[in-house]
Design a protein around this motif. Structure first.
Motif, PDB file in Angstrom:
ATOM      1  N   VAL A 112      79.617  90.770  24.356  1.00 31.99           N
ATOM      2  CA  VAL A 112      78.281  91.332  24.605  1.00 31.99           C
ATOM      3  C   VAL A 112      78.397  92.712  25.248  1.00 31.99           C
ATOM      4  O   VAL A 112      77.645  93.634  24.917  1.00 31.99           O
ATOM      5  N   ALA A 113      79.338  92.876  26.181  1.00 32.39           N
ATOM      6  CA  ALA A 113      79.528  94.180  26.820  1.00 32.39           C
ATOM      7  C   ALA A 113      79.900  95.239  25.789  1.00 32.39           C
ATOM      8  O   ALA A 113      79.403  96.367  25.830  1.00 32.39           O
ATOM      9  N   GLU A 114      80.781  94.887  24.851  1.00 31.70           N
ATOM     10  CA  GLU A 114      81.159  95.839  23.807  1.00 31.70           C
ATOM     11  C   GLU A 114      79.959  96.166  22.924  1.00 31.70           C
ATOM     12  O   GLU A 114      79.724  97.344  22.600  1.00 31.70           O
TER      13      GLU A 114
ATOM     14  N   TYR B 100      90.037  95.139  29.478  1.00 32.10           N
ATOM     15  CA  TYR B 100      89.006  95.002  30.505  1.00 32.10           C
ATOM     16  C   TYR B 100      89.213  93.805  31.421  1.00 32.10           C
ATOM     17  O   TYR B 100      88.374  93.528  32.274  1.00 32.10           O
ATOM     18  N   GLY B 101      90.334  93.108  31.278  1.00 27.68           N
ATOM     19  CA  GLY B 101      90.578  91.927  32.084  1.00 27.68           C
ATOM     20  C   GLY B 101      91.487  92.181  33.267  1.00 27.68           C
ATOM     21  O   GLY B 101      92.329  93.082  33.249  1.00 27.68           O
TER      22      GLY B 101
ATOM     23  N   VAL C 192      76.117  91.400  32.127  1.00 25.82           N
ATOM     24  CA  VAL C 192      76.121  92.617  31.316  1.00 25.82           C
ATOM     25  C   VAL C 192      74.816  93.384  31.523  1.00 25.82           C
ATOM     26  O   VAL C 192      74.821  94.617  31.661  1.00 25.82           O
ATOM     27  N   GLU C 193      73.696  92.668  31.576  1.00 27.84           N
ATOM     28  CA  GLU C 193      72.408  93.328  31.772  1.00 27.84           C
ATOM     29  C   GLU C 193      72.336  94.041  33.118  1.00 27.84           C
ATOM     30  O   GLU C 193      71.854  95.172  33.218  1.00 27.84           O
ATOM     31  N   MET C 194      72.845  93.393  34.167  1.00 25.77           N
ATOM     32  CA  MET C 194      72.836  94.023  35.491  1.00 25.77           C
ATOM     33  C   MET C 194      73.734  95.243  35.521  1.00 25.77           C
ATOM     34  O   MET C 194      73.384  96.284  36.091  1.00 25.77           O
ATOM     35  N   ALA C 195      74.920  95.145  34.925  1.00 23.57           N
ATOM     36  CA  ALA C 195      75.842  96.281  34.899  1.00 23.57           C
ATOM     37  C   ALA C 195      75.251  97.445  34.105  1.00 23.57           C
ATOM     38  O   ALA C 195      75.369  98.609  34.509  1.00 23.57           O
ATOM     39  N   ALA C 196      74.593  97.132  32.993  1.00 19.29           N
ATOM     40  CA  ALA C 196      73.994  98.190  32.172  1.00 19.29           C
ATOM     41  C   ALA C 196      72.893  98.922  32.927  1.00 19.29           C
ATOM     42  O   ALA C 196      72.716 100.134  32.750  1.00 19.29           O
TER      43      ALA C 196
ATOM     44  N   ASN D  31      81.123  99.815  32.646  1.00 19.37           N
ATOM     45  CA  ASN D  31      81.336  99.639  34.092  1.00 19.37           C
ATOM     46  C   ASN D  31      81.449  98.161  34.450  1.00 19.37           C
ATOM     47  O   ASN D  31      80.925  97.698  35.470  1.00 19.37           O
ATOM     48  N   LEU D  32      82.179  97.420  33.614  1.00 13.01           N
ATOM     49  CA  LEU D  32      82.288  95.977  33.780  1.00 13.01           C
ATOM     50  C   LEU D  32      83.713  95.532  33.461  1.00 13.01           C
ATOM     51  O   LEU D  32      84.291  95.930  32.453  1.00 13.01           O
TER      52      LEU D  32
END
Length: 227
Positions: A91-93, A29-30, A64-68, A99-100
């Motif tokens: 946290v994303a995982e 994801y990087g 992460v919260e905004m992307a979710a 979508n991040l």
């Protein structure tokens, strides 16, 4: 000529959880220094989604919260603090957010060298270092040249959203952005948008009676700044 850094290089210890996240997830994801060469929604996500760039995502929880909450757009977090990158990935995982992506790179170099003109749906700059001492003002991220670069990478209709809890920097931001080719979406400062999550940093500031200022500016069609 040596470029002036707009950030403090910081070190921090990595927990086992964070080391594991970097080892497993950053290669997937990087965005590295060389790959992908072109950074846009299609290359990052395999489909042509609108791309939101966040400059300085900190520990990443708010990103992460905004992307979710916004699954139809792709998010790219540019953050040079390694523990922040690791925490964002972990946290994303945990939340299953796909979508991040994260770029552990200098955001201005990323904008100049890798992001095509007219390609970003939005740029978020939340609580950047205010560099309060006058002799350090040249290090502030919000500068005419930097804003011009951001504007050139925004698609027509794209939005630059900034926030700060430093009143003097808020005035600096408002003056600088108002003098740019971007158009203020409000009369002065913006009301706090509901879609911007509360951060621990912001809540601590509110507890200390520091006001928070949001600024939302839009690129209008036919408005292209420095490429």
């Amino acid at each position: 000529m040596v470029a002036i850094r707009t950030y403090h290089p910081r070190r921090g210890r990595l927990s086992g959880r964070h080391r594991d996240a970097l080892d497993r997830l950053l290669p997937v994801y990087g965005v590295s220094e060389t790959s992908p060469v072109r950074v846009d929604g299609a290359t990052l996500f395999g489909r042509d989604v609108p791309l939101v760039l966040e400059i300085g995502s900190g520990m990443g929880e708010a990103t992460v919260e905004m992307a979710a909450a916004d699954p139809d757009r792709g998010y790219l977090a540019a953050e040079i603090h390694t523990p922040g990158v690791a925490n964002l990935l972990a946290v994303a995982e945990e939340r299953g957010v796909t979508n991040l992506r994260v770029a552990p790179l200098d955001a201005l170099e990323l904008l100049r060298e890798r992001i095509p003109p007219d390609s970003l749906a939005a740029v978020h700059i939340f609580f950047p270092d205010p560099w309060p001492k006058a002799r350090h003002h040249k290090r502030r991220l919000i500068q005419p040249a930097h804003v011009s670069l951001v504007a050139s990478r925004l698609a027509p209709g794209g939005v630059l959203h900034c926030a700060t809890d430093w009143p003097e920097y808020a005035s600096w931001m408002l003056e600088t952005l108002s003098a740019s080719a971007l158009v203020n979406c409000f009369d002065g400062y913006a009301p706090r948008p509901e879609h911007r999550p509360w951060t621990k940093f912001e809540l601590r500031g509110i507890e200390a009676a520091r006001p928070v200022f949001d600024l939302v500016f839009r690129k209008v069609a036919g408005n292209n700044e420095s490429r």
